[in-house]
Design an enzyme around this catalytic site. Structure first.
Site, PDB file in Angstrom:
ATOM      1  N   LYS A 182     -11.276  24.865 -36.267  1.00  0.00           N
ATOM      2  CA  LYS A 182     -10.564  25.992 -36.852  1.00  0.00           C
ATOM      3  C   LYS A 182     -11.099  26.145 -38.275  1.00  0.00           C
ATOM      4  O   LYS A 182     -10.870  25.307 -39.137  1.00  0.00           O
ATOM      5  CB  LYS A 182      -9.061  25.730 -36.844  1.00  0.00           C
ATOM      6  N   GLY A 243       1.002  21.699 -45.127  1.00  0.00           N
ATOM      7  CA  GLY A 243       0.326  22.188 -43.932  1.00  0.00           C
ATOM      8  C   GLY A 243       0.031  21.086 -42.938  1.00  0.00           C
ATOM      9  O   GLY A 243       0.224  21.246 -41.724  1.00  0.00           O
ATOM     10  N   GLY A 244      -0.433  19.936 -43.443  1.00  0.00           N
ATOM     11  CA  GLY A 244      -0.744  18.826 -42.569  1.00  0.00           C
ATOM     12  C   GLY A 244       0.489  18.254 -41.898  1.00  0.00           C
ATOM     13  O   GLY A 244       0.459  17.913 -40.707  1.00  0.00           O
ATOM     14  N   GLU A 263      -5.645  13.816 -43.646  1.00  0.00           N
ATOM     15  CA  GLU A 263      -5.738  13.371 -45.037  1.00  0.00           C
ATOM     16  C   GLU A 263      -5.014  14.422 -45.866  1.00  0.00           C
ATOM     17  O   GLU A 263      -5.417  15.580 -45.903  1.00  0.00           O
ATOM     18  CB  GLU A 263      -7.192  13.250 -45.472  1.00  0.00           C
ATOM     19  N   CYS A 300     -10.023  15.171 -53.421  1.00  0.00           N
ATOM     20  CA  CYS A 300      -8.885  14.395 -52.932  1.00  0.00           C
ATOM     21  C   CYS A 300      -8.771  13.059 -53.644  1.00  0.00           C
ATOM     22  O   CYS A 300      -7.704  12.446 -53.646  1.00  0.00           O
ATOM     23  CB  CYS A 300      -8.999  14.199 -51.430  1.00  0.00           C
ATOM     24  N   GLU A 388       1.060  15.113 -55.892  1.00  0.00           N
ATOM     25  CA  GLU A 388      -0.254  15.590 -56.312  1.00  0.00           C
ATOM     26  C   GLU A 388      -0.196  16.987 -56.929  1.00  0.00           C
ATOM     27  O   GLU A 388       0.487  17.874 -56.412  1.00  0.00           O
ATOM     28  CB  GLU A 388      -1.199  15.611 -55.107  1.00  0.00           C
TER      29      GLU A 388
END
Length: 502
Positions: A182, A243-244, A263, A300, A388
């Protein structure tokens, strides 16, 4: 070599248009129209991936190694065009895109070599003991086998190394798992040209066309349909915590739950111990500023937190402030990421007990650095200070003593990295901190900055939640291949029925 995207999906060897379209939002250069993915596209791509698995999943390691190397060759053949579209879409400098392209092809070639060596198969055998009393033992052989079609989500901040042909895709293809990607709407043109390279390799190597498909973004329903499709057996994701986590929950709620290797987020704290601070506090502060602002803080592994003792903070803070003051506004990857950075900066500034050290101004898609300072007491009382902020924002946490520094370490959420700055005289202090850091991070550094991630056999790019959703996995390095394998034991199976690797 120039490149103009045609804006279509690649599904089972066919470039396919959609009923609706979205426009890219490049940092500079022309915008382009791209087909919006749909659940219908997902169905076609996944069905083709399942069909491809019956040949690709049982192909030889040599055939898959040749395929991975062919993809790397095709990417290099498009080098200039990839740099052109990548810089337009993301505003990343040419040198950064060139380096990331090298990392991408290097990963592909590394996995090709890795599977040929065969160690990843973890082959084991217990020979039959027909005369053992009181019961005989059968012949037992065990080996790792591919799991089936894998879904991969492209990342916003790495348009090459963590996206269409990035580490997740390379690891899955190496095992024999077809991949449905995606694409990320932040760089759809870059995704398309990489898909062209993979498709060219499919034809060169005479692979089943369903072994790889790219469905462009533009619609969240695509992601939901992909992770919920019953033929998808695992998901690789690099992106935001919100989102994850939403996709992770969908994977867990399926009638057949599947692993979601996400992640998601990390502040990558650095602990500056007393002797190191006394000897080279200014040097550490200057180095931190460089790591913090690298790539506009859009890594990240960006080190957003420094923890230091109260009577030694000044040298680090002064040097960091001076170095950050020399950094001007830079363009972020997308308008949404820039907006999220502004929101995160406002959130940090709103806490009582957080002092502004360096304030800058920025607008629209640009970002500039900010620096804040707080006490360990304030940190320990406000868990959300550890969330974060994706961008060049740093927070100095000042501890009263070593025991309070250890308390900060123990309070951390899961991290990708933790760093110790230390000299020999700090060994005892480091020994006090290390047990906590081992429980919190996938990689522990000494006297270095975490924004470089080596692609190698030993690298761990993961950690306890929310750094990743599976603390036993990594998304960088050859160990990443294990995410898309499962062990199968063969009992008394004739040799001519065993997998090729035996």
């Amino acid at each position: 070599m120039s490149f103009t995207p045609h804006g279509k999906h690649l599904i089972a060897g066919q470039w396919t248009d959609g009923d609706s379209h979205f426009a890219s939002e490049p940092a500079h250069g022309p915008a382009h129209r791209f087909a919006v993915g749909s659940p219908v596209d997902v169905e076609a791509a996944v069905q083709a991936a399942e069909e491809a698995f019956w040949s690709f999943g049982y192909s030889s390691r040599q055939a898959r190694a040749d395929f991975l190397n062919a993809i790397a060759d095709e990417i290099e053949a498009r080098a200039d065009a990839i740099t052109q579209i990548g810089t337009q879409e993301t505003s990343l400098p040419e040198a950064r895109l060139q380096g990331e392209r090298g990392r991408t092809t290097g990963q592909l070639r590394l996995f090709a070599s890795h599977i040929l060596a065969g160690d990843y198969l973890d082959r084991r055998q217990d020979a039959a003991l027909p005369h053992r009393a009181p019961l005989p033992r059968p012949d037992l052989k065990m080996i790792q086998r591919p799991i089936g079609p894998v879904a991969v989500f492209g990342a916003s901040n790495f348009p090459l190394a963590f996206s269409t042909a990035g580490g997740d895709t390379a690891a899955a293809l190496a095992t024999g798992c077809p991949v449905v990607v995606k694409g990320h709407s932040a760089h759809p043109g870059t995704g398309e040209i990489i898909a062209e390279a993979i498709f060219a390799a499919i034809k060169t190597c005479n692979m089943h066309p369903g072994v790889f498909s790219l469905i462009q973004g533009g619609n969240r329903a695509v992601g939901a349909a992909l992770v919920q499709h019953p033929l998808i057996k695992a998901v690789g994701f690099t992106g935001s915590l919100a989102g994850g986590r939403a996709l992770f929950d969908l994977c867990a709620q399926r009638p057949e739950p599947i692993p979601f290797f996400g992640e998601l987020g990390s502040v990558n704290p650095m602990f500056v111990l007393p002797a190191a601070a006394a000897a080279r506090g200014a040097e550490i502060g200057t180095g931190w500023a460089g790591s913090l602002t690298m790539g506009v803080g859009q890594f990240c592994t960006n080190p957003g937190i420094v923890v230091i003792l109260k009577d030694q903070a000044d040298a680090v803070v002064v040097a960091t402030t001076a170095a950050l003051g020399e950094v001007g506004a830079q363009t972020m990857l997308t308008d949404d990421i820039a907006a999220a950075y502004r929101d995160g900066q406002a959130r940090i500034a709103s806490y009582e007990g957080v002092q502004e050290v360096l304030s800058t101004s920025h607008a629209q898609r640009d970002a500039s650095p900010f620096l804040y300072q707080t006490t360990a007491d304030t940190w320990l009382a406000n868990e959300s200070l550890g969330e974060e902020v994706f961008g060049p924002l740093g927070l100095v946490v000042v501890a009263d003593d070593l025991e309070q520094m250890v308390a900060v370490a123990r309070s951390l959420q899961g991290q990708l990295t933790c760093t110790l700055f230390m000299d020999d005289a700090d060994t005892a202090a480091a020994q006090r901190l290390l047990p906590a850091l081992e429980r919190k991070a996938g990689r522990i550094l000494t006297n270095g900055y975490p924004t470089g991630v080596e692609v190698s056999d030993t690298m761990v790019h993961g950690g306890p939640y929310p750094a990743s959703t599976n603390f036993g996995a990594t998304s960088v390095g050859t160990l990443a291949i294990r995410r898309f394998l499962r062990p199968v034991c063969y009992q008394n199976l004739p040799d001519n029925l065993l997998p090729e690797a035996f």
